[in-house]
Scaffold this motif. Structure first.
Motif, PDB file in Angstrom:
ATOM      1  N   LYS A 287       0.876  -1.111   0.061  1.00  0.00           N
ATOM      2  CA  LYS A 287      -0.038  -0.136   0.075  1.00  0.00           C
ATOM      3  C   LYS A 287       0.798   1.069  -0.029  1.00  0.00           C
ATOM      4  O   LYS A 287       0.309   2.268  -0.298  1.00  0.00           O
ATOM      5  CB  LYS A 287      -0.928   0.211   1.119  1.00  0.00           C
ATOM      6  CG  LYS A 287      -1.746  -1.018   1.191  1.00  0.00           C
ATOM      7  CD  LYS A 287      -2.988  -1.125   2.479  1.00  0.00           C
ATOM      8  CE  LYS A 287      -3.912  -2.152   2.558  1.00  0.00           C
ATOM      9  NZ  LYS A 287      -4.754  -2.199   3.599  1.00  0.00           N
ATOM     10  N   ALA A 290       1.229   3.308  -3.193  1.00  0.00           N
ATOM     11  CA  ALA A 290       0.073   4.247  -3.737  1.00  0.00           C
ATOM     12  C   ALA A 290       0.531   5.828  -3.422  1.00  0.00           C
ATOM     13  O   ALA A 290      -0.295   6.335  -2.438  1.00  0.00           O
ATOM     14  CB  ALA A 290      -1.055   3.729  -3.062  1.00  0.00           C
ATOM     15  N   SER A 293      -3.855   8.898  -5.589  1.00  0.00           N
ATOM     16  CA  SER A 293      -5.247   8.181  -6.117  1.00  0.00           C
ATOM     17  C   SER A 293      -5.189   7.860  -7.405  1.00  0.00           C
ATOM     18  O   SER A 293      -6.018   7.153  -7.857  1.00  0.00           O
ATOM     19  CB  SER A 293      -6.408   8.751  -5.491  1.00  0.00           C
ATOM     20  OG  SER A 293      -6.376  10.200  -6.074  1.00  0.00           O
ATOM     21  N   LYS A 296      -3.848   3.439 -10.690  1.00  0.00           N
ATOM     22  CA  LYS A 296      -4.735   2.318 -10.379  1.00  0.00           C
ATOM     23  C   LYS A 296      -4.017   0.889  -9.608  1.00  0.00           C
ATOM     24  O   LYS A 296      -3.067   0.785  -9.950  1.00  0.00           O
ATOM     25  CB  LYS A 296      -5.202   1.899 -11.761  1.00  0.00           C
ATOM     26  CG  LYS A 296      -5.974   2.901 -12.482  1.00  0.00           C
ATOM     27  CD  LYS A 296      -6.370   2.362 -13.856  1.00  0.00           C
ATOM     28  CE  LYS A 296      -7.124   3.345 -14.679  1.00  0.00           C
ATOM     29  NZ  LYS A 296      -7.629   2.981 -16.040  1.00  0.00           N
ATOM     30  N   ALA A 297      -4.877   0.325  -9.021  1.00  0.00           N
ATOM     31  CA  ALA A 297      -4.368  -0.657  -8.059  1.00  0.00           C
ATOM     32  C   ALA A 297      -3.857  -1.782  -8.998  1.00  0.00           C
ATOM     33  O   ALA A 297      -3.240  -2.637  -8.199  1.00  0.00           O
ATOM     34  CB  ALA A 297      -5.589  -1.143  -7.022  1.00  0.00           C
ATOM     35  N   LEU A 300      -0.397  -1.473  -9.748  1.00  0.00           N
ATOM     36  CA  LEU A 300       0.556  -1.516  -8.652  1.00  0.00           C
ATOM     37  C   LEU A 300       0.519  -2.883  -8.026  1.00  0.00           C
ATOM     38  O   LEU A 300       1.751  -3.392  -7.800  1.00  0.00           O
ATOM     39  CB  LEU A 300      -0.097  -0.505  -7.291  1.00  0.00           C
ATOM     40  CG  LEU A 300      -0.161   0.962  -7.758  1.00  0.00           C
ATOM     41  CD1 LEU A 300      -0.666   1.675  -6.824  1.00  0.00           C
ATOM     42  CD2 LEU A 300       1.442   1.442  -8.138  1.00  0.00           C
TER      43      LEU A 300
END
Length: 328
Positions: A287, A290, A293, A296-297, A300
């Motif tokens: 985490k 990041a 925002s 994009k997850a 990552l």
């Protein structure tokens, strides 16, 4: 002799087609959309499917596929779009003109409004007397009050009904509160890890489904029109130019080999991401990567899965950026 030349030519075409197939590009797509090779660019950072590609970079385009250093970096779906023709059974709308108003007197029209007849003074007095009589007969009391003003103060209230009405269903019995058992710190950590593992499993399943869908990407080159071919070719060339320009501006680029999605981040955010990348590795917490925002997850998570293969190649790039920042 001619037969041997024909066989040799057929073998050469087969080798050419095999090479294209190994690149993941349909030979027909190359013949329709062409191919373009770019110049080498030493700046920027490129991740393909979460794996860092070492610099320098060369962005090329073959058919409907974008390559970076010879690796498939972006694939576009291609299909012919049928134009929907208008239905012949559609109702025809006709404009009806609005009726014109005649300036003639409406006395002869049956739809004309009759004017009220004027009353004489005697008739007006009689009507006023009838209205006065109605008001005198009408009760003057309000809610919960007696219309007779001489009834006294007790007339303002009604007798209350204190009779008990039992409920239709018996009330449920009270459930005594039971304090939950105390959870130790190790149990909480184990539960958190289990939840994290479940999330990771769902994410991997979603990524696998997306990869499977990407493998089934639409590639239908047979029914394309000349206008569609020209539009697709312009789109592919423009994407290659955008990526090359972004690398020359020392940007961070995330790409996926199965689809055409692309994420670009400026140099300042690239430096922040690289610092956060090494911090995430030291803490063992993905985490931390990041930094904003906008990242994009899905990208990552892929980068985190390939962190051991990317961290050594990313170190010299980070040193270069730090050295350039010190010079300023």
């Amino acid at each position: 002799m001619i037969k041997r030349m024909a066989l040799a030519l057929a073998a050469l075409v087969a080798v050419f087609s095999l090479a294209r197939a190994q690149d993941g590009v349909d030979p027909l797509a190359v013949s329709l959309f062409g191919e373009t090779d770019g110049a080498k660019v030493s700046t920027g950072v490129v991740f393909i499917d979460g794996l860092l590609i070492p610099a320098p970079y060369t962005v090329s385009q073959k058919g409907n596929v974008i390559f970076v250093n010879g690796k498939v970096a972006s694939r576009f779906s291609v299909e012919h779009k049928e134009e929907t023709a208008a239905s012949d059974d559609a109702p025809v709308l006709e404009d009806n003109p609005a009726p014109s108003r005649s300036s003639a007197s409406p006395s002869s029209d049956s739809r004309s409004v009759a004017m009220p007849k004027a009353m004489s003074p005697a008739e007006r007095r009689a009507a006023a007397a009838r209205e006065k009589a109605k008001r005198e007969i009408r009760p003057t009391g309000g809610f919960n009050t007696d219309p007779n003003p001489n009834a006294g103060a007790t007339a303002l209230f009604e007798e209350a009904d204190y009779t008990y009405t039992p409920p239709k269903k018996p009330e449920p019995k009270a459930i005594p509160y039971v304090r939950p058992a105390a959870v130790s710190g190790s149990d909480r950590i184990a539960k958190m890890k289990a939840v994290e593992a479940e999330k990771r499993a769902k994410l991997e399943a979603a990524r696998a489904a997306a990869a499977e869908a990407a493998e089934r990407a639409v590639e239908n080159f047979d029914s394309l029109t000349e206008d569609e071919i020209a539009a697709y070719k312009e789109q592919f060339t423009k994407r290659r130019d955008v990526l090359e320009k972004a690398l020359k501006s020392d940007n961070l680029i995330f790409l996926s080999s199965g689809v055409s999605s692309t994420a670009l981040y400026p140099k300042a955010e690239m430096a922040q991401f690289m610092v956060a990348f090494y911090k995430a590795i030291s803490k063992g917490d993905p985490k931390t990567m990041a930094v904003n925002s906008k990242m994009k997850a899905a990208y990552l998570n892929d980068i985190w899965a390939n962190r051991d293969r990317s961290k050594d190649a990313l170190a010299p790039i980070l040193k270069r950026i730090v050295a350039e920042a010190k010079k300023r």
